[in-house]
Design an enzyme around this catalytic site. Structure first.
Site, PDB file in Angstrom:
ATOM      1  N   ASP A 109       0.686  -0.970   0.414  1.00  0.00           N
ATOM      2  CA  ASP A 109       0.236  -0.150  -0.003  1.00  0.00           C
ATOM      3  C   ASP A 109       1.017   1.198  -0.099  1.00  0.00           C
ATOM      4  OD1 ASP A 109       0.842  -1.324   2.152  1.00  0.00           O
ATOM      5  OD2 ASP A 109      -0.895   0.631   3.712  1.00  0.00           O
ATOM      6  N   GLU A 119      -0.553  -2.198   5.258  1.00  0.00           N
ATOM      7  CA  GLU A 119       1.144  -2.190   6.256  1.00  0.00           C
ATOM      8  C   GLU A 119       0.442  -0.534   7.615  1.00  0.00           C
ATOM      9  OE1 GLU A 119       3.740  -0.782   8.723  1.00  0.00           O
ATOM     10  OE2 GLU A 119       3.007  -0.509   6.571  1.00  0.00           O
TER      11      GLU A 119
HETATM   12 ZN   LIG Z   1       5.428   3.345   6.524  1.00  0.00          ZN
HETATM   13 ZN   LIG Z   2       6.560   1.582   5.223  1.00  0.00          ZN
END
Ligand SMILES: [Zn+2]
Ligand SMILES: [Zn+2]
Length: 447
Positions: A113, A180
């Protein structure tokens, strides 16, 4: 005569000792298995495709849990390399398995992401993407954390591992993880059967790009490496009224101000100085106008720690202090304290880290593998370790070496991760990442 005979004896015994020494050396050399590492030519041969993918991913970033196009690009490439690929694991997650005979199972993870940051690098391949976030608001999007570096090197590594499968044995599980940045993707993939629908790994490894190391170097941290992170929202209730008649009110702004100051004593007075901890009030909101005392104020905090007992203590103290300050001020109601648990602390398995540091030093040279201090930022790769798999994350330097050396001399602060100016020196970073990833995987999957 006797002198000559003595000299002969010395020479003979020296020779015997030398022969014994040399045979011991060759025995030792035979007992250490030689592990394969790709040549510079092999890395260079996959590099053009890796670079093209990096630039494409960088131009087309996607927000957490919306990594559809990104995941499709990874899945398509690993399918073409002969991996068994499953998409949509825990949202947009990708799991690609390469079975290569008996041996250990090793998981290698990339995140996918990007962040709601407007890129200001001015680079020709800078992102101009604007997407809607989960609240429906249009936001600029940028790979400001370098997850595009992780993905592009992940694909290069997957190719070299597939092309050279005679050099290792076991099962390689390549994990493409969504979200994440909102620390949700790893848990979502585990919940969707990462360790039950696919081979459960004996070891797990990941990398992150690093702004405090030059390209060409790899950093490691043994034990606690990144912090647990919790969000706390405190609503303090007062009794509003006219700003000129405070005697008829209970002013929540003043209670809020006292609460913010009292919260500073948790880390400075209650916590063991040898246990890292952070309590930051990042938002203090209340009131609309200078002559009105509002009914309530809201504080928003981020709380960081390593040890579970420290985490518990910080959260309990925040609640106690918030309630205590409200009580002391005669507030009409107890404050509401809402805790939203975030990431768990990332613990790099010390034994696994030590083994991989040795393998990395063999491949990259001892001076290019350096220990770096732990950080108070967070990562949800921690979930893999907490699920019972020895895991470790390494840090790949991404700053142009000359710029890095200049900054070291001048003391200048260079742009870091999450900055709109974060621009990895991508060629040496990607090549080092691939060499490091393969060194670690082959060490764990050696013949
Ligand atoms: Zn980050
Ligand atoms: Zn990262």
């Amino acid at each position: 005569m006797s002198f000559f005979a003595d000299a002969m004896r010395v020479r003979w015994s020296t020779r015997v000792a030398l022969v014994l020494f040399l045979s011991a050396c060759s025995l030792r050399a035979q007992t250490k298995p030689s592990t394969w590492a790709p040549t510079a030519d092999q890395v260079n041969s996959v590099y053009p495709a890796v670079e093209a993918l990096y630039l494409d991913l960088h131009r087309n970033p996607e927000l957490s849990f919306h990594e559809q196009q990104t995941a499709a690009k990874l899945a398509e490439r690993l399918k073409a390399l002969g991996y068994e690929v499953t998409s949509n694991v825990g949202g947009t997650g990708v799991v690609a398995v390469l079975r290569n005979g008996n041996g250990p199972t090793v998981l290698y993870r990339t995140d996918m992401d990007a962040l709601p940051v407007e890129e200001k690098t001015g680079l020709p391949y800078a992102s101009r993407v604007v997407s809607k976030n989960d609240a429906g608001v249009a936001v600029p999007v940028m790979h400001a954390c370098g997850h595009d570096i992780h993905m592009a090197s992940w694909v290069g590594t997957a190719k070299l591992m597939a092309d050279n499968r005679q050099q290792w044995h076991g099962t390689l599980v390549m994990m493409g993880q969504p979200a994440e940045e909102v620390v949700g993707g790893a848990a979502a993939m585990l919940k969707d059967g990462l360790f039950t629908r696919f081979p459960k790994p004996n070891f797990a490894v990941a990398i992150h790009d690093e702004s405090v190391l030059p390209a060409g170097q790899v950093g490691y941290t043994s034990g606690y490496a990144m912090a647990a992170s919790d969000a706390v929202e405190i609503t303090i209730f007062g009794r509003g009224g006219h700003g000129a008649q405070p005697q008829n009110t209970v002013d929540p702004i003043v209670i809020g101000a006292r609460t913010v100051l009292a919260l500073q004593t948790i880390v400075s007075r209650e916590n063991n100085p040898l246990d890292p901890a952070v309590v930051t009030v990042g938002s203090f909101q209340g009131g609309t106008k200078s002559n009105i005392i509002p009914d309530e104020v809201k504080l928003q905090l981020t709380v960081r720690s390593y040890k579970p007992e420290v985490r518990k203590h910080l959260l309990a103290s925040i609640e106690r202090i918030a309630k205590g300050e409200a009580l002391a001020a005669g507030a009409p109601r107890e404050p509401e304290v809402k805790i939203t648990p975030g990431a768990n602390a990332t613990y790099n398995d010390p034994e696994l880290t030590k083994r991989l540091v040795a393998a990395l030093r063999d491949t990259l040279g001892a001076s290019n593998v350096v220990e770096i201090p732990p950080k108070m930022v967070s990562e949800d790769f921690s979930e893999i370790g907490l699920a019972g798999v020895p895991a470790t994350m390494f840090f790949v330097g991404a700053v142009e070496p000359e710029k890095f050396a200049e900054a070291q001399k001048s003391g200048a602060v260079l742009p870091g991760l999450h900055s709109s100016l974060w621009a990895p020196d991508y060629e040496p970073t990607l090549k080092t990442a691939i060499r490091a990833e393969i060194a670690m995987l082959v060490e764990l999957l050696q013949k």
